[in-house]
Design an enzyme around this catalytic site. Structure first.
Site, mmCIF file in Angstrom:
data_model
loop_
_atom_site.group_PDB
_atom_site.id
_atom_site.type_symbol
_atom_site.label_atom_id
_atom_site.label_comp_id
_atom_site.label_asym_id
_atom_site.label_seq_id
_atom_site.Cartn_x
_atom_site.Cartn_y
_atom_site.Cartn_z
ATOM 1 N N LYS A 66 0.865 -0.967 0.024
ATOM 2 C CA LYS A 66 -0.108 0.194 -0.105
ATOM 3 C C LYS A 66 1.007 1.296 -0.056
ATOM 4 C CE LYS A 66 -4.004 2.172 0.763
ATOM 5 N NZ LYS A 66 -3.786 3.039 -0.622
ATOM 6 N N LYS A 102 5.336 2.333 -2.974
ATOM 7 C CA LYS A 102 4.981 3.701 -3.301
ATOM 8 C C LYS A 102 5.527 3.709 -4.854
ATOM 9 C CE LYS A 102 4.749 7.629 -1.433
ATOM 10 N NZ LYS A 102 3.690 8.010 -0.056
ATOM 11 N N THR A 186 -5.014 13.150 6.601
ATOM 12 C CA THR A 186 -3.458 13.447 7.220
ATOM 13 C C THR A 186 -3.357 14.689 8.274
ATOM 14 O OG1 THR A 186 -2.881 12.554 5.171
ATOM 15 C CG2 THR A 186 -1.056 13.480 6.679
ATOM 16 N N ASN A 225 -2.310 20.730 1.416
ATOM 17 C CA ASN A 225 -3.111 19.767 2.055
ATOM 18 C C ASN A 225 -3.194 19.555 3.531
ATOM 19 O OD1 ASN A 225 -4.493 17.500 2.715
ATOM 20 N ND2 ASN A 225 -4.915 16.604 0.692
ATOM 21 N N SER A 350 -7.272 5.502 4.336
ATOM 22 C CA SER A 350 -7.484 4.643 2.984
ATOM 23 C C SER A 350 -7.821 3.263 3.366
ATOM 24 C CB SER A 350 -5.809 4.714 2.617
ATOM 25 O OG SER A 350 -5.590 5.653 1.766
HETATM 26 P P1 NAD Z 1 0.928 20.149 -0.777
HETATM 27 O O1 NAD Z 1 1.727 20.017 -2.150
HETATM 28 O O2 NAD Z 1 -0.577 20.127 -0.669
HETATM 29 O O3 NAD Z 1 1.432 21.359 0.077
HETATM 30 C C1 NAD Z 1 2.825 21.561 0.263
HETATM 31 C C2 NAD Z 1 3.010 22.924 1.122
HETATM 32 O O4 NAD Z 1 4.441 23.130 1.349
HETATM 33 C C3 NAD Z 1 2.704 24.197 0.126
HETATM 34 O O5 NAD Z 1 1.865 25.119 0.889
HETATM 35 C C4 NAD Z 1 3.940 24.668 -0.443
HETATM 36 O O6 NAD Z 1 3.822 25.814 -1.014
HETATM 37 C C5 NAD Z 1 4.764 24.112 0.728
HETATM 38 N N1 NAD Z 1 6.274 24.135 0.381
HETATM 39 C C6 NAD Z 1 6.742 23.348 -0.810
HETATM 40 N N2 NAD Z 1 7.999 23.405 -0.762
HETATM 41 C C7 NAD Z 1 8.290 24.287 0.482
HETATM 42 C C8 NAD Z 1 9.704 24.970 0.760
HETATM 43 N N3 NAD Z 1 10.712 24.712 0.126
HETATM 44 N N4 NAD Z 1 9.645 25.572 2.027
HETATM 45 C C9 NAD Z 1 8.512 25.661 2.609
HETATM 46 N N5 NAD Z 1 7.190 25.423 2.073
HETATM 47 C C10 NAD Z 1 7.198 24.643 1.070
HETATM 48 O O7 NAD Z 1 1.480 18.635 -0.083
HETATM 49 P P2 NAD Z 1 0.811 17.888 1.194
HETATM 50 O O8 NAD Z 1 -0.032 16.840 0.706
HETATM 51 O O9 NAD Z 1 0.270 18.821 2.196
HETATM 52 O O10 NAD Z 1 2.039 17.261 1.870
HETATM 53 C C11 NAD Z 1 2.975 17.804 2.698
HETATM 54 C C12 NAD Z 1 4.152 16.886 3.167
HETATM 55 O O11 NAD Z 1 3.128 15.831 3.781
HETATM 56 C C13 NAD Z 1 4.839 15.977 2.090
HETATM 57 O O12 NAD Z 1 6.031 15.726 2.702
HETATM 58 C C14 NAD Z 1 3.926 14.807 2.284
HETATM 59 O O13 NAD Z 1 4.987 13.833 1.576
HETATM 60 C C15 NAD Z 1 3.661 14.643 3.406
HETATM 61 N N6 NAD Z 1 2.320 13.685 3.503
HETATM 62 C C16 NAD Z 1 1.135 14.165 2.721
HETATM 63 C C17 NAD Z 1 0.170 13.189 2.910
HETATM 64 C C18 NAD Z 1 -1.245 13.376 2.288
HETATM 65 O O14 NAD Z 1 -2.268 12.901 2.438
HETATM 66 N N7 NAD Z 1 -1.300 14.593 1.467
HETATM 67 C C19 NAD Z 1 0.196 11.974 3.539
HETATM 68 C C20 NAD Z 1 1.389 11.564 4.381
HETATM 69 C C21 NAD Z 1 2.382 12.588 4.260
#
Ligand code: NAD
Length: 421
Positions: A66, A102, A186, A225, A350
């Protein structure tokens, strides 16, 4: 050091506190397989381009593989394997019956038209259809993929395999078997971890000064997100979110930030509505109770770690703290709640979706929120209890919990006797 090497070191630190044998340990060092394909795709203008794509199936010890699929121009096989490795322990830590995987396509998603995006997503499924399935490997959204992508992917898989195999992907639109609350899962899950930590039983453990709930201050890096939904839930529950940044810059307001107003402004491409402008660097130096890296990996490094004043760090992003920075924080009495616990809410919901699909059932948002809360609370309690019983950092405790569950499953498979012959 890469994120994979850092994560393996965390695992190493935990190993001596587990009941896991050397053979299971050895098995966990490497993915079971990583499949790489080349996808030729005709673009809207008639030209043909090829795209490299991956699916890493790291471990099937606890159930079907997964993990999400990301689209990025810089994603590599190493990154995919590192993320699949993290999924192994995240899924085990939160106790969902899944192994880990992944996937990725090496593509700049902004270079694709809507139709090209759909075509490429479906071609990914054509390439991997025989390797995935509701009982084999279950993709989900990740960076630059979303519920629309999952809808396309589900449809393509259905055309190839027939029937209604809804559990083949999660994070689908609700209309075709998705679950309400997956998008916020999340961020909300991260909040439920925090809620448990702030309960009377664990409050003293997390080293936040005795304060009323609405005086506890939070600073968040990332307003996507995860960051947005976490901030929203904190606000709703009365915690004071005083700083937020995104890729460009951020704001600080000691009286608390209006999260919805910020979201509307940023989504419209406008400036932050109120507050004092801050940089990402300044965010990490704020005198707040809780610091939440929720954007990117390696956000906290040996370069900025000394300036961190928050006593509690919640890793909502994947791999936001490098190994040496993590050690520094722990040695200086800070509490770091690791990614494999903090951001497990997504995979948890999920699992609810997959479960719902297998029974052709329909969950309500209320049900999802309440079950997510229970699951996050339970995992947090287990991790903190291990941490306090063994007197080890919370990150190590989370890996101990995850490793013990995996070790137990491996032992049931009976390989030990086979290897000893
Ligand atoms: P997203 O793309 O929706 O948002 C990312 C945010 O980070 C944005 O606001 C962007 O402007 C900001 N950002 C990007 N680069 C940056 C930088 N250099 N400095 C500061 N801010 C920066 O992504 P997301 O889904 O919110 O995911 C964020 C993190 O959480 C990632 O590491 C992702 O792997 C992890 N994650 C997400 C989920 C999920 O369900 N979306 C689940 C587990 C882990």
């Amino acid at each position: 050091m890469s994120m994979l090497e850092d994560s393996k070191k965390h695992l190493n630190n935990a190993f001596k506190y587990t009941k896991v044998d050397e053979e299971t340990w050895e098995i966990l060092q490497y993915p079971e397989r990583t499949i790489q394909v080349t996808i030729p795709m005709r673009h809207d203008d008639g030209t043909l381009k090829t795209y490299k794509a991956f699916r890493c199936q790291y471990s099937s010890l606890l159930g079907p593989y997964k993990g999400g699929i990301r689209y990025s121009s810089t994603v590599s096989r190493d990154e995919v394997e590192a993320l699949a490795f993290l999924m192994t322990f995240k899924n085990s830590c939160i106790s969902v019956p899944f192994g880990s995987s992944k996937g990725a396509i090496v593509v700049d998603p902004t270079s694709l038209t809507h139709r090209e995006n759909e075509r490429l997503s479906k071609l990914y499924i054509d390439a991997f259809a025989d390797f995935i399935g509701p009982d084999k490997d279950i993709p989900a959204p990740d960076m630059a993929t979303n519920e629309r992508t999952m809808g396309w992917m589900y449809h393509e898989y259905q055309l190839i395999k027939g029937g209604h195999p809804r559990g083949v992907v999660t994070g689908k639109p609700v209309a075709i078997g998705g679950i309400p609350g997956r998008i916020s899962a999340t961020g909300y899950g991260g909040y439920f971890v925090l809620e448990k930590l702030l309960s009377s039983k664990y409050k003293s453990y997390i080293k936040i000064k005795e304060k009323a709930f609405n005086e506890i201050t939070v600073a968040i890096q990332g307003f996507g997100n995860v960051g947005f939904h976490f901030a929203k839930k904190c606000n709703k529950k009365g915690l004071k979110v005083v700083a937020i940044t995104d890729k460009i810059d951020g704001i600080y307001d000691v009286n608390g930030i209006d999260i919805d107003a910020c979201k509307m402004a940023r989504d419209a491409g406008q400036d932050w509505p109120v507050g004092q402008k801050i940089t990402n660097k300044e965010l990490f130096e704020l005198d707040v109770d809780i610091l939440v890296p929720a954007a990117i990996e390696n956000a906290i490094t040996i370069e900025n770690v000394e300036k961190i004043r928050a006593p509690l760090i919640l890793e909502l992003a994947n791999g936001p703290t490098t190994l040496d920075a993590s050690k520094y924080l722990e040695q200086n009495g800070k509490i770091i709640v690791p990614d494999i616990l903090c951001n497990a809410g997504g995979v948890c919901v999920s699992f609810f979706e997959w479960n719902q699909n297998r029974k052709f059932d329909k969950w309500t948002f209320k049900q999802v929120d309440s079950e997510l809360r229970k699951k996050m609370h339970k995992a947090t309690k287990s991790v903190i209890d291990i941490s306090s019983n063994l007197n080890i950092p919370i990150r190590t405790a989370a890996y101990v919990l995850a490793l013990n569950r995996i070790g137990e499953a491996q032992e049931c498979h009976g390989n030990r006797d086979f290897f000893k012959q």
